[in-house]
Write a protein that holds these residues in place. Structure first.
Motif, PDB file in Angstrom:
ATOM      1  N   ARG A 225      10.931 -15.684  10.774  1.00  0.00           N
ATOM      2  CA  ARG A 225      11.760 -15.087   9.718  1.00  0.00           C
ATOM      3  C   ARG A 225      12.992 -15.934   9.441  1.00  0.00           C
ATOM      4  NH1 ARG A 225      11.065  -8.845  11.661  1.00  0.00           N
ATOM      5  NH2 ARG A 225       9.440  -8.259  10.182  1.00  0.00           N
ATOM      6  N   ALA A 226      13.663 -16.382  10.493  1.00  0.00           N
ATOM      7  CA  ALA A 226      14.878 -17.176  10.309  1.00  0.00           C
ATOM      8  C   ALA A 226      14.570 -18.525   9.667  1.00  0.00           C
ATOM      9  CB  ALA A 226      15.567 -17.380  11.652  1.00  0.00           C
ATOM     10  N   ALA A 227      13.375 -19.056   9.920  1.00  0.00           N
ATOM     11  CA  ALA A 227      12.994 -20.349   9.349  1.00  0.00           C
ATOM     12  C   ALA A 227      12.555 -20.233   7.889  1.00  0.00           C
ATOM     13  CB  ALA A 227      11.867 -20.974  10.174  1.00  0.00           C
ATOM     14  N   GLY A 228      12.340 -18.995   7.417  1.00  0.00           N
ATOM     15  CA  GLY A 228      11.952 -18.804   6.022  1.00  0.00           C
ATOM     16  C   GLY A 228      10.472 -18.594   5.803  1.00  0.00           C
ATOM     17  N   CYS A 229       9.715 -18.330   6.871  1.00  0.00           N
ATOM     18  CA  CYS A 229       8.285 -18.063   6.728  1.00  0.00           C
ATOM     19  C   CYS A 229       8.067 -16.688   6.090  1.00  0.00           C
ATOM     20  CB  CYS A 229       7.597 -18.083   8.090  1.00  0.00           C
ATOM     21  SG  CYS A 229       7.732 -19.648   8.986  1.00  0.00           S
ATOM     22  N   VAL A 230       6.859 -16.471   5.602  1.00  0.00           N
ATOM     23  CA  VAL A 230       6.469 -15.160   5.084  1.00  0.00           C
ATOM     24  C   VAL A 230       5.813 -14.402   6.232  1.00  0.00           C
ATOM     25  CG1 VAL A 230       5.155 -13.912   3.345  1.00  0.00           C
ATOM     26  CG2 VAL A 230       6.093 -16.179   2.813  1.00  0.00           C
ATOM     27  N   GLY A 245      -0.866  -5.692  12.933  1.00  0.00           N
ATOM     28  CA  GLY A 245      -1.047  -7.113  13.176  1.00  0.00           C
ATOM     29  C   GLY A 245      -0.023  -7.983  12.468  1.00  0.00           C
ATOM     30  N   LEU A 246      -0.381  -9.252  12.296  1.00  0.00           N
ATOM     31  CA  LEU A 246       0.529 -10.221  11.680  1.00  0.00           C
ATOM     32  C   LEU A 246      -0.227 -11.238  10.829  1.00  0.00           C
ATOM     33  CD1 LEU A 246       2.903 -11.336  14.594  1.00  0.00           C
ATOM     34  CD2 LEU A 246       3.585 -10.074  12.542  1.00  0.00           C
ATOM     35  N   VAL A 247       0.360 -11.551   9.696  1.00  0.00           N
ATOM     36  CA  VAL A 247       0.012 -12.754   8.941  1.00  0.00           C
ATOM     37  C   VAL A 247       1.335 -13.472   8.706  1.00  0.00           C
ATOM     38  CG1 VAL A 247      -0.946 -13.728   6.827  1.00  0.00           C
ATOM     39  CG2 VAL A 247      -1.962 -11.662   7.819  1.00  0.00           C
ATOM     40  N   VAL A 248       1.512 -14.623   9.346  1.00  0.00           N
ATOM     41  CA  VAL A 248       2.733 -15.409   9.212  1.00  0.00           C
ATOM     42  C   VAL A 248       2.370 -16.736   8.578  1.00  0.00           C
ATOM     43  CG1 VAL A 248       4.649 -16.492  10.430  1.00  0.00           C
ATOM     44  CG2 VAL A 248       3.729 -14.319  11.253  1.00  0.00           C
ATOM     45  N   ALA A 249       2.975 -17.030   7.443  1.00  0.00           N
ATOM     46  CA  ALA A 249       2.617 -18.234   6.696  1.00  0.00           C
ATOM     47  C   ALA A 249       3.862 -19.052   6.367  1.00  0.00           C
ATOM     48  CB  ALA A 249       1.889 -17.872   5.407  1.00  0.00           C
ATOM     49  N   ALA A 250       3.653 -20.356   6.212  1.00  0.00           N
ATOM     50  CA  ALA A 250       4.756 -21.266   5.934  1.00  0.00           C
ATOM     51  C   ALA A 250       5.359 -21.037   4.557  1.00  0.00           C
ATOM     52  CB  ALA A 250       4.284 -22.713   6.059  1.00  0.00           C
ATOM     53  N   ASP A 251       4.549 -20.549   3.609  1.00  0.00           N
ATOM     54  CA  ASP A 251       5.060 -20.329   2.253  1.00  0.00           C
ATOM     55  C   ASP A 251       4.282 -19.217   1.567  1.00  0.00           C
ATOM     56  OD1 ASP A 251       2.635 -21.555   1.755  1.00  0.00           O
ATOM     57  OD2 ASP A 251       3.452 -23.148   0.500  1.00  0.00           O
ATOM     58  N   ASP A 252       4.754 -18.829   0.375  1.00  0.00           N
ATOM     59  CA  ASP A 252       4.132 -17.729  -0.367  1.00  0.00           C
ATOM     60  C   ASP A 252       2.699 -18.038  -0.755  1.00  0.00           C
ATOM     61  OD1 ASP A 252       6.302 -15.898  -0.400  1.00  0.00           O
ATOM     62  OD2 ASP A 252       7.272 -17.040  -2.005  1.00  0.00           O
ATOM     63  N   ASP A 253       2.429 -19.271  -1.180  1.00  0.00           N
ATOM     64  CA  ASP A 253       1.075 -19.617  -1.622  1.00  0.00           C
ATOM     65  C   ASP A 253       0.065 -19.475  -0.489  1.00  0.00           C
ATOM     66  OD1 ASP A 253       1.958 -20.119  -4.168  1.00  0.00           O
ATOM     67  OD2 ASP A 253       2.030 -22.302  -3.945  1.00  0.00           O
ATOM     68  N   THR A 254       0.423 -19.990   0.693  1.00  0.00           N
ATOM     69  CA  THR A 254      -0.489 -19.892   1.830  1.00  0.00           C
ATOM     70  C   THR A 254      -0.699 -18.438   2.224  1.00  0.00           C
ATOM     71  OG1 THR A 254       0.235 -22.045   2.649  1.00  0.00           O
ATOM     72  CG2 THR A 254      -0.871 -20.601   4.224  1.00  0.00           C
ATOM     73  N   HIS A 255       0.382 -17.672   2.233  1.00  0.00           N
ATOM     74  CA  HIS A 255       0.270 -16.252   2.553  1.00  0.00           C
ATOM     75  C   HIS A 255      -0.620 -15.537   1.546  1.00  0.00           C
ATOM     76  CE1 HIS A 255       1.538 -11.986   2.744  1.00  0.00           C
ATOM     77  NE2 HIS A 255       1.605 -12.222   4.050  1.00  0.00           N
ATOM     78  N   GLY A 256      -0.430 -15.824   0.268  1.00  0.00           N
ATOM     79  CA  GLY A 256      -1.234 -15.186  -0.760  1.00  0.00           C
ATOM     80  C   GLY A 256      -2.707 -15.510  -0.628  1.00  0.00           C
ATOM     81  N   LEU A 257      -3.016 -16.763  -0.319  1.00  0.00           N
ATOM     82  CA  LEU A 257      -4.416 -17.157  -0.129  1.00  0.00           C
ATOM     83  C   LEU A 257      -5.051 -16.405   1.026  1.00  0.00           C
ATOM     84  CD1 LEU A 257      -4.235 -21.034  -0.632  1.00  0.00           C
ATOM     85  CD2 LEU A 257      -5.649 -19.451  -1.957  1.00  0.00           C
ATOM     86  N   LEU A 258      -4.346 -16.346   2.134  1.00  0.00           N
ATOM     87  CA  LEU A 258      -4.895 -15.665   3.306  1.00  0.00           C
ATOM     88  C   LEU A 258      -5.070 -14.174   3.037  1.00  0.00           C
ATOM     89  CD1 LEU A 258      -2.899 -17.482   6.115  1.00  0.00           C
ATOM     90  CD2 LEU A 258      -5.363 -17.615   5.730  1.00  0.00           C
ATOM     91  N   MET A 259      -4.103 -13.557   2.355  1.00  0.00           N
ATOM     92  CA  MET A 259      -4.223 -12.133   2.066  1.00  0.00           C
ATOM     93  C   MET A 259      -5.410 -11.848   1.154  1.00  0.00           C
ATOM     94  SD  MET A 259      -2.078 -10.630   3.922  1.00  0.00           S
ATOM     95  CE  MET A 259      -2.722  -9.085   3.300  1.00  0.00           C
ATOM     96  N   SER A 260      -5.657 -12.740   0.190  1.00  0.00           N
ATOM     97  CA  SER A 260      -6.806 -12.526  -0.716  1.00  0.00           C
ATOM     98  C   SER A 260      -8.117 -12.600   0.066  1.00  0.00           C
ATOM     99  CB  SER A 260      -6.795 -13.550  -1.844  1.00  0.00           C
ATOM    100  OG  SER A 260      -7.053 -14.859  -1.369  1.00  0.00           O
ATOM    101  N   MET A 261      -8.172 -13.499   1.051  1.00  0.00           N
ATOM    102  CA  MET A 261      -9.380 -13.620   1.887  1.00  0.00           C
ATOM    103  C   MET A 261      -9.550 -12.382   2.755  1.00  0.00           C
ATOM    104  SD  MET A 261      -9.017 -17.574   3.101  1.00  0.00           S
ATOM    105  CE  MET A 261      -8.298 -18.767   1.969  1.00  0.00           C
ATOM    106  N   LEU A 262      -8.451 -11.921   3.345  1.00  0.00           N
ATOM    107  CA  LEU A 262      -8.532 -10.746   4.225  1.00  0.00           C
ATOM    108  C   LEU A 262      -8.963  -9.514   3.438  1.00  0.00           C
ATOM    109  CD1 LEU A 262      -5.307 -11.177   6.414  1.00  0.00           C
ATOM    110  CD2 LEU A 262      -7.651 -11.747   7.009  1.00  0.00           C
TER     111      LEU A 262
END
Length: 266
Positions: A225-230, A245-262
């Motif tokens: 969170r402090a580093a700016g991850c999603v 659970g957790l989905v922690v991603a480096a940026d919004d795009d990566t998080h969005g991709l993973l969420m769409s897959m899940l």
């Protein structure tokens, strides 16, 4: 060393405690250590216990009035205390016991500063609750900078699987878009969360309930969170008492991709 941190900020206390625990873990590595059975295939070793005692000594010397929840020793002080430290003295015990050096020492003040130490690389990742940094012996502190550029995603496959059959982490690895865009890694330690914050991983995914107050995950979540991850649950909702659970991603795009897959697997 502990006394020298008594007048320091909480981030310095967390860092000192994590480093002290890592020193113990490293010094006992390679010894024949008996296993303390916890049931359901889980266990601790003497290294887990000794590292927690050492960490507790640092915290007690610097913050004698604070409560502590330890993986091995349980609750010390009031469970509803305003200030409570969450300690996992050796995250990755199975790795450690079989001679694999992938593990972490996690120390977090609930809702505040935290530190994750890698006993063998010598790296300590820490946050004051607002910014996140890495420290290595002999080098200046460096800010943590998440990036999805590695395309490496760590997926926790350890049981239990509370969200099955709706969500199973192993299914994500077979998702066609995941195979196209990412490369999976499987690490049985929350060191992987620190790696997302540090730009060594693009994301981390694990099943579970509310992990925000877990001794295993609290320090890593604070770093990210402090580093700016999603940081969200596997359902995309904020972490918290109703979290999943957790989905922690480096940026919004990566998080969005993973969420769409899940969601497509659910």
């Amino acid at each position: 060393m502990a006394d020298s941190y008594a007048s320091s900020g909480d981030a310095a206390v967390a860092t000192a405690a994590a480093r002290a625990g890592a020193d113990v873990v490293r010094s006992m590595y390679g010894r024949r250590l008996g296993r303390i059975d916890k049931g359901a295939g889980d266990f601790a070793t003497a290294a887990d216990v000794e590292a927690e005692k050492t960490i507790l000594g640092v915290i007690r010397a610097a913050r004698p009035d604070d409560a502590v929840l330890g993986e091995e020793g349980g609750q010390r002080g009031a469970g509803d205390a305003v200030r409570q430290w969450l300690v996992d003295p050796l995250c990755g015990t199975l790795n450690y016991a079989v001679g694999n050096m992938l593990m972490a020492v996690n120390v977090a003040l609930r809702g505040g500063p935290a530190a994750v130490a890698d006993p063998f690389s010598g790296e300590v990742f820490f946050t004051d609750g607002e910014t996140a940094w890495a420290w290595h012996d002999g080098a200046d502190d460096a800010p943590l900078t998440p990036t999805p550029s590695t395309r490496l995603v760590d997926v926790n496959l350890d049981p239990p699987f509370p969200s099955a059959p709706g969500f199973r982490a192993v299914d994500l690895l077979a998702h066609p878009e995941f195979v196209e865009r990412f490369r999976p890694r499987v690490v049985s330690t929350t060191l992987a969360l620190a790696w997302v914050a540090a730009g060594k991983r693009a994301a981390y995914v694990t099943d579970g309930g509310d992990l925000s107050g877990s001794v295993h995950f609290a320090a890593g979540i604070a770093l990210c969170r402090a580093a700016g991850c999603v940081v969200t649950g596997i359902d995309g909702a904020p972490t918290g008492e109703a979290g999943r659970g957790l989905v922690v991603a480096a940026d919004d795009d990566t998080h969005g991709l993973l969420m769409s897959m899940l969601r497509s697997r659910g």
